[in-house]
Write a protein that holds these residues in place. Structure first.
Motif, PDB file in Angstrom:
ATOM      1  N   LEU A 188       0.821  -1.208   0.000  1.00 43.67           N
ATOM      2  CA  LEU A 188       0.000   0.000   0.000  1.00 43.67           C
ATOM      3  C   LEU A 188       0.857   1.261   0.000  1.00 43.67           C
ATOM      4  CD1 LEU A 188      -2.713   1.455   0.186  1.00 43.67           C
ATOM      5  CD2 LEU A 188      -2.653   1.102   2.678  1.00 43.67           C
ATOM      6  N   GLU A 189       1.894   1.277   0.813  1.00 40.56           N
ATOM      7  CA  GLU A 189       2.737   2.473   0.914  1.00 40.56           C
ATOM      8  C   GLU A 189       3.403   2.792  -0.428  1.00 40.56           C
ATOM      9  OE1 GLU A 189       6.537   4.200   3.526  1.00 40.56           O
ATOM     10  OE2 GLU A 189       5.741   2.176   3.887  1.00 40.56           O
ATOM     11  N   SER A 190       3.983   1.776  -1.075  1.00 38.19           N
ATOM     12  CA  SER A 190       4.653   2.024  -2.349  1.00 38.19           C
ATOM     13  C   SER A 190       3.661   2.369  -3.449  1.00 38.19           C
ATOM     14  CB  SER A 190       5.496   0.804  -2.748  1.00 38.19           C
ATOM     15  OG  SER A 190       4.673  -0.334  -2.945  1.00 38.19           O
ATOM     16  N   ALA A 191       2.456   1.793  -3.391  1.00 33.65           N
ATOM     17  CA  ALA A 191       1.433   2.123  -4.392  1.00 33.65           C
ATOM     18  C   ALA A 191       1.032   3.591  -4.275  1.00 33.65           C
ATOM     19  CB  ALA A 191       0.219   1.227  -4.205  1.00 33.65           C
ATOM     20  N   ARG A 192       0.898   4.076  -3.051  1.00 35.10           N
ATOM     21  CA  ARG A 192       0.566   5.491  -2.850  1.00 35.10           C
ATOM     22  C   ARG A 192       1.690   6.396  -3.346  1.00 35.10           C
ATOM     23  NH1 ARG A 192      -2.060   5.184   3.262  1.00 35.10           N
ATOM     24  NH2 ARG A 192      -4.231   4.887   2.594  1.00 35.10           N
ATOM     25  N   ALA A 193       2.930   6.012  -3.062  1.00 32.70           N
ATOM     26  CA  ALA A 193       4.073   6.812  -3.509  1.00 32.70           C
ATOM     27  C   ALA A 193       4.139   6.848  -5.030  1.00 32.70           C
ATOM     28  CB  ALA A 193       5.367   6.242  -2.925  1.00 32.70           C
ATOM     29  N   LEU A 194       3.903   5.689  -5.652  1.00 30.76           N
ATOM     30  CA  LEU A 194       3.917   5.625  -7.113  1.00 30.76           C
ATOM     31  C   LEU A 194       2.813   6.484  -7.710  1.00 30.76           C
ATOM     32  CD1 LEU A 194       4.970   4.363  -9.749  1.00 30.76           C
ATOM     33  CD2 LEU A 194       3.460   2.411  -9.312  1.00 30.76           C
ATOM     34  N   ASN A 195       1.647   6.412  -7.119  1.00 27.48           N
ATOM     35  CA  ASN A 195       0.537   7.217  -7.620  1.00 27.48           C
ATOM     36  C   ASN A 195       0.827   8.709  -7.488  1.00 27.48           C
ATOM     37  OD1 ASN A 195      -2.389   7.417  -8.481  1.00 27.48           O
ATOM     38  ND2 ASN A 195      -2.428   8.587  -6.582  1.00 27.48           N
ATOM     39  N   ASP A 196       1.447   9.118  -6.368  1.00 29.15           N
ATOM     40  CA  ASP A 196       1.780  10.530  -6.189  1.00 29.15           C
ATOM     41  C   ASP A 196       2.742  11.002  -7.280  1.00 29.15           C
ATOM     42  OD1 ASP A 196       0.191  10.653  -3.953  1.00 29.15           O
ATOM     43  OD2 ASP A 196       1.840  10.442  -2.517  1.00 29.15           O
ATOM     44  N   ILE A 197       3.687  10.136  -7.648  1.00 23.83           N
ATOM     45  CA  ILE A 197       4.647  10.495  -8.695  1.00 23.83           C
ATOM     46  C   ILE A 197       3.936  10.671 -10.035  1.00 23.83           C
ATOM     47  CG2 ILE A 197       6.564   9.601 -10.089  1.00 23.83           C
ATOM     48  CD1 ILE A 197       7.614   8.281  -7.509  1.00 23.83           C
ATOM     49  N   ILE A 198       3.122   9.692 -10.399  1.00 25.73           N
ATOM     50  CA  ILE A 198       2.454   9.728 -11.705  1.00 25.73           C
ATOM     51  C   ILE A 198       1.489  10.908 -11.784  1.00 25.73           C
ATOM     52  CG2 ILE A 198       1.004   8.452 -13.322  1.00 25.73           C
ATOM     53  CD1 ILE A 198       3.723   7.200 -12.959  1.00 25.73           C
ATOM     54  N   GLU A 199       0.702  11.128 -10.718  1.00 23.37           N
ATOM     55  CA  GLU A 199      -0.296  12.195 -10.756  1.00 23.37           C
ATOM     56  C   GLU A 199       0.312  13.589 -10.628  1.00 23.37           C
ATOM     57  OE1 GLU A 199      -3.728  11.686  -8.351  1.00 23.37           O
ATOM     58  OE2 GLU A 199      -4.437   9.969  -9.527  1.00 23.37           O
ATOM     59  N   SER A 200       1.587  13.675 -10.227  1.00 25.30           N
ATOM     60  CA  SER A 200       2.250  14.977 -10.227  1.00 25.30           C
ATOM     61  C   SER A 200       2.683  15.383 -11.629  1.00 25.30           C
ATOM     62  CB  SER A 200       3.468  14.953  -9.299  1.00 25.30           C
ATOM     63  OG  SER A 200       4.504  14.127  -9.830  1.00 25.30           O
ATOM     64  N   ARG A 201       2.681  14.403 -12.570  1.00 23.32           N
ATOM     65  CA  ARG A 201       3.073  14.685 -13.953  1.00 23.32           C
ATOM     66  C   ARG A 201       1.897  14.673 -14.916  1.00 23.32           C
ATOM     67  NH1 ARG A 201       7.167  12.682 -10.341  1.00 23.32           N
ATOM     68  NH2 ARG A 201       9.219  12.938 -11.304  1.00 23.32           N
ATOM     69  N   PHE A 202       0.900  13.825 -14.644  1.00 19.08           N
ATOM     70  CA  PHE A 202      -0.255  13.693 -15.529  1.00 19.08           C
ATOM     71  C   PHE A 202      -1.531  13.834 -14.712  1.00 19.08           C
ATOM     72  CE2 PHE A 202       3.004  11.581 -17.973  1.00 19.08           C
ATOM     73  CZ  PHE A 202       2.668  11.803 -19.310  1.00 19.08           C
ATOM     74  N   PRO A 203      -2.581  14.441 -15.276  1.00 13.99           N
ATOM     75  CA  PRO A 203      -3.877  14.472 -14.582  1.00 13.99           C
ATOM     76  C   PRO A 203      -4.401  13.049 -14.386  1.00 13.99           C
ATOM     77  CG  PRO A 203      -3.871  15.914 -16.514  1.00 13.99           C
ATOM     78  CD  PRO A 203      -2.620  15.120 -16.583  1.00 13.99           C
ATOM     79  N   SER A 204      -5.204  12.852 -13.373  1.00 15.03           N
ATOM     80  CA  SER A 204      -5.681  11.513 -13.044  1.00 15.03           C
ATOM     81  C   SER A 204      -6.475  10.887 -14.182  1.00 15.03           C
ATOM     82  CB  SER A 204      -6.528  11.531 -11.765  1.00 15.03           C
ATOM     83  OG  SER A 204      -7.645  12.389 -11.930  1.00 15.03           O
TER      84      SER A 204
END
Length: 520
Positions: A188-204
């Motif tokens: 869960l922790e790494s999934a959240r971190a990965l999502n934060d990275i992706i969504e900081s570059r592309f809209p959801s």
């Protein structure tokens, strides 16, 4: 002199106008508009065997615009012609549809290659130039999708380079999308971190998380089976269903993938994504529509209602395949595979018992299992119904009668089987199980597209219903994380024989409930 993007006459690609579209397919399928697709990790097995052939098959079916571009990004010192030869070789070797030289010539016009590393500024600046050229020469209109068929550790670098080079931002009415392959983190922790990275570059709404199982025709047919027929939905609840089994079994080992598989295991590799998605589609309430928002809302409700039980020693099982004979061949055990850590405690088989705390499913156990080196390759969803009151039949008359079942076969023989009781011909009243079978290959003349064909087309169309969003991913990790933590403290997995159906602990898990696994 190259034309400017503004000088290119817009191409109206209607179903009837597309010259690459067979006449038999000009009615129902949707056609992607002008766009390009950029593959990172283009020389890997997934690209060679699935993604590149899927692009060709889409073109051959007339579902891609003539204004389509295909760009490979990798370390190879290739020019465009070398990459075209690579695409042609793999498309011819693995495509589902027949080879059409005219289609290939049209597709080849838009094929380009960019050589470079994932953290190299100059390479991404070159990628920007190539995509600008495709806009001008091929008419792709600034619409670009980036497929990250790469390890998750490289997501941050690639998406940051796309942002830095201006390729992540949509502009002038054009769109930019990113496609990421599982695994979506390892907890869960790494999934959240990965999502934060992706969504900081592309809209959801521009992020497409690929789970190729959701593109399979039979998985989508599960929705039609439930909601287009009146005979099933009234029985699809705890009043009639005894339990549900969801199985994904493979008869192969991890040969060649030891480096990836060690530390990941069967549960993270399959249960967290494929099987929990199948569970959500099986158990969800009827959505308001088949739109992405409504489908996702119902799946999320199911995943949020999942309960593991208090004692994971009784509701989970895991194992590692040992060495032995399988299919007339002596095979190595998991710990003997090339590149494997001989002390690895990674599981190659996992089974879990879940319950869903909703009015529809309360008290109905869902059993999920997956493994390698099992009896055969099969993926199925089996709905087992409660037994009828059989007081009219003597025990000897119903000795060969089991519970009714509805089995949705996802692969390899896609279809649906119903098992029910029927009288044996003769003077007595003997009843036994019979099956009624619907196979896609027999019921329909149309061949089913590969899952990646459907999913790539959906990305280009901007149609997201089959793609899980980060809320679903996080809910899935909430289910799996406690199991992984328990297993990490429990020592080595149990060994099972290759060609069997898993360790004894998996059978014991079912026996505690007075049930047994299906033999597909």
């Amino acid at each position: 002199m190259c034309a400017k993007a503004s000088d290119v006459t817009p191409v109206d690609i209607s179903a009837e106008q597309n010259p690459l579209r067979p006449a038999s397919e000009r009615r129902l399928d949707r056609i992607a508009g002008p766009s390009s697709l950029v593959f990172f990790g283009v020389t890997g097995d997934l690209s060679r065997k699935k993604l590149l052939p899927a692009v060709y098959d889409l073109a051959n079916r007339g579902l891609l615009s003539p204004s389509f571009g295909l760009v490979g990004f990798g370390r190879r010192e290739w020019d465009d012609d070398a990459f075209r030869a690579f695409v042609r070789e793999n498309a011819k070797a693995h495509a589902r549809t027949g080879w059409n030289e005219e289609v290939w010539r049209q597709l080849a016009k838009g094929i380009r290659f960019v050589s470079g590393a994932f953290d190299e500024d100059a390479a991404f600046d070159k990628l920007r130039e190539v995509l600008d050229q495709l806009d001008a020469e091929q008419g792709t209109r600034g619409n670009h999708a980036f497929y990250l068929s790469i390890p998750p550790r490289s997501f941050a670098s690639v998406t940051e380079q796309l942002r830095r080079s201006g390729l992540a931002a949509s502009e002038n009415g054009a769109w930019r999308r990113v496609i990421i392959e599982k695994p979506f983190g390892h907890d869960l922790e790494s999934a959240r971190a990965l999502n934060d990275i992706i969504e900081s570059r592309f809209p959801s709404d521009s992020i497409f998380r690929i789970d190729h199982y959701l593109g399979k025709e039979t998985v989508q047919n599960l929705l039609a089976l439930r909601f287009a027929n009146t005979m099933f939905e009234p029985l699809w609840n705890a009043n009639s269903v005894d339990h549900v089994q969801i199985t994904m079994a493979e008869d192969i080992g991890v040969s060649g993938r030891a480096g990836y598989y060690d530390g990941v295991g069967a549960a993270r590799d399959v249960i967290q994504n494929h099987l929990l998605q199948l569970l959500a589609l099986t158990a969800m309430e009827e959505p308001l529509s088949f739109g992405a928002k409504d489908l996702r809302a119902e799946k999320e409700k199911v995943l949020a209602a999942v309960s593991l039980g208090d004692d994971l020693s009784k509701t989970t099982a895991r194992g590692q395949y040992g060495s032995g004979w399988q299919g007339g061949e002596y095979v190595r055990g998991f710990l003997e595979e090339d590149g494997m850590n001989p002390a690895s405690t990674t599981e190659t088989f996992a089974a879990i018992r879940l319950e869903i705390n909703t009015r529809r499913w309360r008290g109905v156990p869902f059993y999920l299992r997956t493994g390698k080196r099992l009896g055969r390759r099969v993926t199925e969803i089996a709905i087992t119904f409660k037994e009828a009151p059989l007081y009219l039949f003597a025990p000897s008359e119903r000795a060969s009668l089991g519970p009714n079942a509805l089995v949705i076969r996802v692969q390899p023989d896609e279809g649906v089987t119903m098992r029910f009781g029927s009288k044996v011909p003769g003077a007595g009243m003997q009843v036994r199980d019979v099956t009624m079978d619907m196979g896609y290959g027999h019921a329909f003349t149309e061949s089913s597209p590969e899952a990646y064909e459907r999913l790539i087309l959906d990305v280009l169309l901007g149609d997201p219903p089959l793609f899980p969003r980060h809320e679903e991913v996080e809910l899935s990790w909430r289910i799996l994380d406690p199991i992984e933590e328990y297993w990490a403290a429990a020592g080595a997995p149990e060994t099972y024989k290759p060609g069997s159906w898993g360790p004894d602990s998996a059978d014991e898990l079912m026996r505690r409930d007075g049930r047994s696994w299906r033999r597909p």
